[in-house]
Design an enzyme around this catalytic site. Structure first.
Site, PDB file in Angstrom:
ATOM      1  N   ASN A 296     -14.335  19.903 -11.777  1.00 49.00           N
ATOM      2  CA  ASN A 296     -13.104  20.334 -11.103  1.00 49.00           C
ATOM      3  C   ASN A 296     -12.767  21.772 -11.473  1.00 49.00           C
ATOM      4  O   ASN A 296     -12.986  22.209 -12.600  1.00 49.00           O
ATOM      5  CB  ASN A 296     -11.931  19.378 -11.350  1.00 49.00           C
ATOM      6  CG  ASN A 296     -11.638  19.085 -12.798  1.00 49.00           C
ATOM      7  OD1 ASN A 296     -12.529  19.089 -13.644  1.00 49.00           O
ATOM      8  ND2 ASN A 296     -10.385  18.835 -13.113  1.00 49.00           N
TER       9      ASN A 296
ATOM     10  N   CYS B  55     -11.543  13.175  -1.743  1.00 49.21           N
ATOM     11  CA  CYS B  55     -12.979  13.162  -2.071  1.00 49.21           C
ATOM     12  C   CYS B  55     -13.682  12.020  -1.354  1.00 49.21           C
ATOM     13  O   CYS B  55     -14.821  12.172  -0.901  1.00 49.21           O
ATOM     14  CB  CYS B  55     -13.191  13.052  -3.580  1.00 49.21           C
ATOM     15  SG  CYS B  55     -12.788  14.580  -4.432  1.00 49.21           S
TER      16      CYS B  55
ATOM     17  N   GLU C  38     -15.936  16.002  -7.527  1.00 43.73           N
ATOM     18  CA  GLU C  38     -16.791  15.336  -6.532  1.00 43.73           C
ATOM     19  C   GLU C  38     -17.046  16.234  -5.328  1.00 43.73           C
ATOM     20  O   GLU C  38     -18.158  16.331  -4.822  1.00 43.73           O
ATOM     21  CB  GLU C  38     -16.135  14.032  -6.039  1.00 43.73           C
ATOM     22  CG  GLU C  38     -15.974  12.969  -7.101  1.00 43.73           C
ATOM     23  CD  GLU C  38     -14.655  13.059  -7.852  1.00 43.73           C
ATOM     24  OE1 GLU C  38     -14.137  14.183  -8.066  1.00 43.73           O
ATOM     25  OE2 GLU C  38     -14.128  12.004  -8.229  1.00 43.73           O
TER      26      GLU C  38
HETATM   27  N1  THU Z   1      -9.763  15.365 -10.069  1.00 42.42           N
HETATM   28  C1  THU Z   1     -11.095  15.325  -9.795  1.00 42.42           C
HETATM   29  O1  THU Z   1     -11.848  16.260 -10.111  1.00 42.42           O
HETATM   30  N2  THU Z   1     -11.583  14.216  -9.185  1.00 42.42           N
HETATM   31  C2  THU Z   1     -10.819  13.161  -8.766  1.00 42.42           C
HETATM   32  O2  THU Z   1     -11.292  12.296  -8.054  1.00 42.42           O
HETATM   33  C3  THU Z   1      -9.428  13.065  -9.198  1.00 42.42           C
HETATM   34  C4  THU Z   1      -8.835  14.315  -9.717  1.00 42.42           C
HETATM   35  C5  THU Z   1      -9.219  16.568 -10.698  1.00 42.42           C
HETATM   36  C6  THU Z   1      -8.338  17.386  -9.808  1.00 42.42           C
HETATM   37  C7  THU Z   1      -7.471  18.108 -10.817  1.00 42.42           C
HETATM   38  O3  THU Z   1      -8.167  19.272 -11.240  1.00 42.42           O
HETATM   39  C8  THU Z   1      -7.394  17.135 -11.989  1.00 42.42           C
HETATM   40  O4  THU Z   1      -8.452  16.206 -11.814  1.00 42.42           O
HETATM   41  C9  THU Z   1      -6.077  16.377 -12.075  1.00 42.42           C
HETATM   42  O5  THU Z   1      -5.775  15.756 -10.885  1.00 42.42           O
END
Ligand code: THU
Length: 160
Positions: A62, A115, A75
């Protein structure tokens, strides 16, 4: 009036050691990617690893932004990276691992709705299912045989 039900089925693994060897390797790559996440705002680090049909593994993490909605989940970072670099290859497996810098994450962390929609697009494009494995920092790992299973009754191009 008629009604119908949609059901989803998941497999649960007690720990990493229970996973097939190939998936264990992807877990390690997802964890490596997770450590490279840029998540100074949420302090929630997520890593992903995608296995393609040509054997290539594509990582993602992320990436956050001071303008919060401009950030992107692990993702989608991974799936768009795979789509950009290997546009003609199919995605076989996606592994996701999440960790918080504030608390211990022991429950499996499933992909967010946006996602799921993005992943569903690639599953429909390649016309073969993507196996998804998701987990926290430790603890159980959940498996879904396809994105469809995580996003029943989805919006797709047939609606356009
Ligand atoms: N996040 C992801 O990378 N994948 C997910 O499916 C849920 C959330 C990240 C987005 C943000 O940077 C952090 O987690 C908190 O929501």
């Amino acid at each position: 009036m008629k009604s119908f039900q949609l059901t989803s089925e998941f497999e649960i693994f007690e720990n990493k050691e229970e996973l097939p060897g190939e998936v264990q390797e992807l877990v390690e790559i997802a964890i490596e990617a997770r450590e490279k996440a840029y998540a100074p705002y949420s302090r929630f680090k997520v890593g992903a690893a995608i296995l393609l049909d040509n054997g290539e593994v594509v990582p993602g993490s992320n990436q956050e932004n001071a303008s919060y909605p401009s950030g992107l989940c692990a993702e989608r970072t991974a799936v768009y990276f795979a789509g950009a670099k290997f546009p003609d290859n199919e995605i076989k497996i996606l592994v996701v691992s999440a960790k918080s810098l504030n608390r211990s994450v022991i429950a499996p962390v499933p992909p967010c709705g946006a996602c799921r929609q993005a992943l569903a697009e690639y599953e429909l494009k390649q016309q073969s299912p993507i196996s998804l494995y998701f987990m926290g920092e430790t603890g159980k790992i959940m498996k879904s045989e396809s994105v469809k299973n995580l996003l029943p009754f989805l919006f797709d191009k047939s609606a356009l």
